[in-house]
Design a protein around this motif. Structure first.
Motif, PDB file in Angstrom:
ATOM      1  N   ASP A  35      53.452  48.025  36.434  1.00  0.00           N
ATOM      2  CA  ASP A  35      54.509  48.418  37.353  1.00  0.00           C
ATOM      3  C   ASP A  35      54.022  48.524  38.786  1.00  0.00           C
ATOM      4  OD1 ASP A  35      56.323  48.473  35.337  1.00  0.00           O
ATOM      5  OD2 ASP A  35      56.191  50.636  34.992  1.00  0.00           O
ATOM      6  N   HIS A  36      52.784  49.013  38.990  1.00  0.00           N
ATOM      7  CA  HIS A  36      52.306  49.218  40.357  1.00  0.00           C
ATOM      8  C   HIS A  36      52.047  47.897  41.060  1.00  0.00           C
ATOM      9  CE1 HIS A  36      48.461  48.594  38.278  1.00  0.00           C
ATOM     10  NE2 HIS A  36      47.947  48.310  39.454  1.00  0.00           N
ATOM     11  N   ILE A  37      51.995  46.814  40.301  1.00  0.00           N
ATOM     12  CA  ILE A  37      51.807  45.492  40.895  1.00  0.00           C
ATOM     13  C   ILE A  37      53.132  44.776  41.036  1.00  0.00           C
ATOM     14  CG2 ILE A  37      50.797  43.204  40.537  1.00  0.00           C
ATOM     15  CD1 ILE A  37      48.454  44.548  39.196  1.00  0.00           C
ATOM     16  N   SER A  38      53.991  44.873  40.026  1.00  0.00           N
ATOM     17  CA  SER A  38      55.196  44.049  39.999  1.00  0.00           C
ATOM     18  C   SER A  38      56.356  44.647  40.782  1.00  0.00           C
ATOM     19  CB  SER A  38      55.633  43.833  38.546  1.00  0.00           C
ATOM     20  OG  SER A  38      55.910  45.057  37.907  1.00  0.00           O
ATOM     21  N   ASP A  39      56.271  45.917  41.182  1.00  0.00           N
ATOM     22  CA  ASP A  39      57.413  46.562  41.807  1.00  0.00           C
ATOM     23  C   ASP A  39      57.515  46.342  43.316  1.00  0.00           C
ATOM     24  OD1 ASP A  39      58.344  47.467  39.458  1.00  0.00           O
ATOM     25  OD2 ASP A  39      57.637  49.525  39.666  1.00  0.00           O
ATOM     26  N   PHE A  40      56.604  45.583  43.902  1.00  0.00           N
ATOM     27  CA  PHE A  40      56.712  45.336  45.324  1.00  0.00           C
ATOM     28  C   PHE A  40      56.211  43.938  45.660  1.00  0.00           C
ATOM     29  CE2 PHE A  40      52.541  47.154  44.632  1.00  0.00           C
ATOM     30  CZ  PHE A  40      51.700  46.351  45.380  1.00  0.00           C
ATOM     31  N   ARG A  53      51.706  36.566  44.212  1.00  0.00           N
ATOM     32  CA  ARG A  53      52.202  37.167  42.964  1.00  0.00           C
ATOM     33  C   ARG A  53      51.603  36.466  41.746  1.00  0.00           C
ATOM     34  NH1 ARG A  53      56.994  37.534  46.123  1.00  0.00           N
ATOM     35  NH2 ARG A  53      57.670  35.467  45.425  1.00  0.00           N
ATOM     36  N   ARG A  54      51.593  35.139  41.787  1.00  0.00           N
ATOM     37  CA  ARG A  54      51.069  34.382  40.645  1.00  0.00           C
ATOM     38  C   ARG A  54      49.566  34.612  40.462  1.00  0.00           C
ATOM     39  NH1 ARG A  54      54.471  30.548  38.589  1.00  0.00           N
ATOM     40  NH2 ARG A  54      56.416  30.186  39.729  1.00  0.00           N
ATOM     41  N   ALA A  55      48.843  34.688  41.580  1.00  0.00           N
ATOM     42  CA  ALA A  55      47.409  34.940  41.495  1.00  0.00           C
ATOM     43  C   ALA A  55      47.128  36.325  40.920  1.00  0.00           C
ATOM     44  CB  ALA A  55      46.776  34.800  42.880  1.00  0.00           C
ATOM     45  N   THR A  56      47.938  37.296  41.290  1.00  0.00           N
ATOM     46  CA  THR A  56      47.779  38.645  40.752  1.00  0.00           C
ATOM     47  C   THR A  56      47.955  38.642  39.240  1.00  0.00           C
ATOM     48  OG1 THR A  56      48.552  39.658  42.807  1.00  0.00           O
ATOM     49  CG2 THR A  56      48.673  41.005  40.822  1.00  0.00           C
ATOM     50  N   LEU A  57      48.940  37.889  38.775  1.00  0.00           N
ATOM     51  CA  LEU A  57      49.160  37.795  37.333  1.00  0.00           C
ATOM     52  C   LEU A  57      47.985  37.115  36.642  1.00  0.00           C
ATOM     53  CD1 LEU A  57      50.798  37.997  34.771  1.00  0.00           C
ATOM     54  CD2 LEU A  57      52.099  35.982  35.469  1.00  0.00           C
ATOM     55  N   LEU A  58      47.487  36.017  37.224  1.00  0.00           N
ATOM     56  CA  LEU A  58      46.361  35.313  36.612  1.00  0.00           C
ATOM     57  C   LEU A  58      45.138  36.217  36.523  1.00  0.00           C
ATOM     58  CD1 LEU A  58      45.039  32.801  35.478  1.00  0.00           C
ATOM     59  CD2 LEU A  58      44.687  31.976  37.820  1.00  0.00           C
ATOM     60  N   LYS A  59      44.877  36.968  37.592  1.00  0.00           N
ATOM     61  CA  LYS A  59      43.736  37.890  37.570  1.00  0.00           C
ATOM     62  C   LYS A  59      43.937  38.989  36.529  1.00  0.00           C
ATOM     63  CE  LYS A  59      42.658  37.170  42.458  1.00  0.00           C
ATOM     64  NZ  LYS A  59      42.675  37.787  43.814  1.00  0.00           N
ATOM     65  N   ALA A  60      45.194  39.401  36.327  1.00  0.00           N
ATOM     66  CA  ALA A  60      45.473  40.460  35.352  1.00  0.00           C
ATOM     67  C   ALA A  60      45.229  39.998  33.919  1.00  0.00           C
ATOM     68  CB  ALA A  60      46.913  40.940  35.517  1.00  0.00           C
ATOM     69  N   VAL A  61      45.507  38.727  33.639  1.00  0.00           N
ATOM     70  CA  VAL A  61      45.327  38.242  32.268  1.00  0.00           C
ATOM     71  C   VAL A  61      43.912  37.726  32.029  1.00  0.00           C
ATOM     72  CG1 VAL A  61      47.767  37.593  32.170  1.00  0.00           C
ATOM     73  CG2 VAL A  61      46.054  35.840  32.704  1.00  0.00           C
ATOM     74  N   ALA A  62      43.141  37.515  33.090  1.00  0.00           N
ATOM     75  CA  ALA A  62      41.808  36.938  32.938  1.00  0.00           C
ATOM     76  C   ALA A  62      40.928  37.694  31.944  1.00  0.00           C
ATOM     77  CB  ALA A  62      41.130  36.840  34.306  1.00  0.00           C
ATOM     78  N   PRO A  63      40.923  39.053  31.933  1.00  0.00           N
ATOM     79  CA  PRO A  63      40.075  39.759  30.965  1.00  0.00           C
ATOM     80  C   PRO A  63      40.444  39.493  29.508  1.00  0.00           C
ATOM     81  CG  PRO A  63      40.719  41.225  32.756  1.00  0.00           C
ATOM     82  CD  PRO A  63      41.547  39.988  32.883  1.00  0.00           C
ATOM     83  N   LYS A  64      41.636  38.994  29.264  1.00  0.00           N
ATOM     84  CA  LYS A  64      42.066  38.712  27.895  1.00  0.00           C
ATOM     85  C   LYS A  64      41.535  37.374  27.382  1.00  0.00           C
ATOM     86  CE  LYS A  64      46.393  41.309  28.189  1.00  0.00           C
ATOM     87  NZ  LYS A  64      46.113  42.211  27.049  1.00  0.00           N
ATOM     88  N   LEU A  65      40.969  36.566  28.264  1.00  0.00           N
ATOM     89  CA  LEU A  65      40.499  35.231  27.886  1.00  0.00           C
ATOM     90  C   LEU A  65      39.090  35.329  27.310  1.00  0.00           C
ATOM     91  CD1 LEU A  65      41.721  33.376  31.101  1.00  0.00           C
ATOM     92  CD2 LEU A  65      42.928  33.617  28.912  1.00  0.00           C
ATOM     93  N   ARG A  66      38.902  34.821  26.121  1.00  0.00           N
ATOM     94  CA  ARG A  66      37.626  34.974  25.425  1.00  0.00           C
ATOM     95  C   ARG A  66      36.736  33.750  25.535  1.00  0.00           C
ATOM     96  NH1 ARG A  66      39.779  37.711  19.732  1.00  0.00           N
ATOM     97  NH2 ARG A  66      40.760  39.569  20.680  1.00  0.00           N
TER      98      ARG A  66
END
Length: 294
Positions: free
Chosen positions: A7-12, A225-238
């Motif tokens: 929420d703190h990323i997507s709300d603005f 916005r898209r880069a923020t999302l990619l960075k957020a999912v990066a730790p999930k990549l094995r």
């Protein structure tokens, strides 16, 4: 399945929006248009100062847009999709063709800090002294310097539209204190504008910058916005090498799986995984020879 941003990323919106009076005000005189282009460039300057912006990716995407404009000026049929294919699907020993060469020149011009040496990589046919003289052809305000650089190149090399536009953007970047060339003029100018001179050319450049800066700011906000999302999912990549792959997506407009630092099958799986997470998009709509980008 897509990945939801916290929420703190997507709300603005992460980047400021262009003031409405810049985008809606109609101006006819050189003075009024110059005022609006100055306001637009000032806003872009603030946007480019943001650390949360994927700067290299924005420049690469704007380079594609500028290259497509240059190719259209030359009367060739290739558009952005074909330019991506011409460069990103090259195999060792292949030649990119005239349209691909145009795109490569723009990419080389923006990937390193602006300098005569860096610009020489984009235009090996021109002597460094000639490039320096063209960039320094103008004096005064940034847009005037850019217009005079554009005019100087085309006066001495009438068919060098691509070089003239890149060097005009380089003159603009230097006068604004930007570290890199940011492709702006090509996408906003018309083919007939390149044959104008003096105040007529300056007016055309001011108009071009208003429209191009508006689009650049829009793209910057979208990519942030898209880069923020990619960075957020990066730790999930094995996958081993996934971190380097993410950096490539944050740098290049498009990436072929074969360019990623993974085995071929693992690279394709990683791309499919990122698409499923909503972090990247498949750009071609094809079943084979696919390209992916933020």
């Amino acid at each position: 399945m897509t990945f939801a941003l916290p929420d703190h990323i997507s709300d603005f919106d992460t980047l400021p929006r262009m003031p409405a009076w810049v985008t809606s005000m109609r101006a006819e005189t050189l003075e009024d248009v110059a005022f609006l282009s100055g306001a637009a460039l000032n806003h872009l300057h603030l946007v480019l100062s943001r650390v949360d912006l994927p700067h290299a990716l924005l420049r690469d995407r704007l380079a594609l847009r500028a290259a497509a404009a240059c190719v259209a000026f030359s009367g060739r049929p290739e558009r952005e999709a074909e330019l991506r294919d011409a460069v990103h699907l090259l195999r060792p020993g292949d030649l990119p063709g005239p349209a691909g060469e145009t795109y490569l020149a723009w990419r080389r011009a923006v990937e390193r800090p602006v300098s005569i040496k860096a610009l020489g990589r984009a235009f090996p046919a021109f002597e460094p002294g000639q490039i320096a003289a063209w960039i320094d052809a103008g004096k005064g305000a940034p847009v005037i310097r850019a217009a005079m650089a554009l005019e100087a190149v085309l006066r001495e090399a009438p068919r060098a539209d691509e070089a003239a536009l890149i060097l005009a953007d380089a003159a603009l970047a230097q006068s604004l204190g930007w570290d890199h060339v940011v492709p702006l003029l090509a996408a906003g100018l018309k083919r007939t504008d390149l044959r104008k001179q003096g105040d007529d050319l300056r007016l055309a450049c001011h108009r071009a910058l208003i429209s191009s800066v508006i689009e650049a700011v829009r793209q910057a906000a979208d990519l942030a916005r898209r880069a923020t999302l990619l960075k957020a999912v990066a730790p999930k990549l094995r996958a081993k090498g996934a971190g380097n792959a993410v950096e490539m997506f944050l740098t290049w407009d498009a990436v072929a799986p074969s360019a990623l630092p993974l085995p071929d099958r693992a690279a394709r799986r990683l791309c499919d995984r990122l698409v499923d997470l909503g972090a990247v998009r498949e750009l071609t709509g094809r079943d084979t020879f696919r390209l992916y980008g933020v």
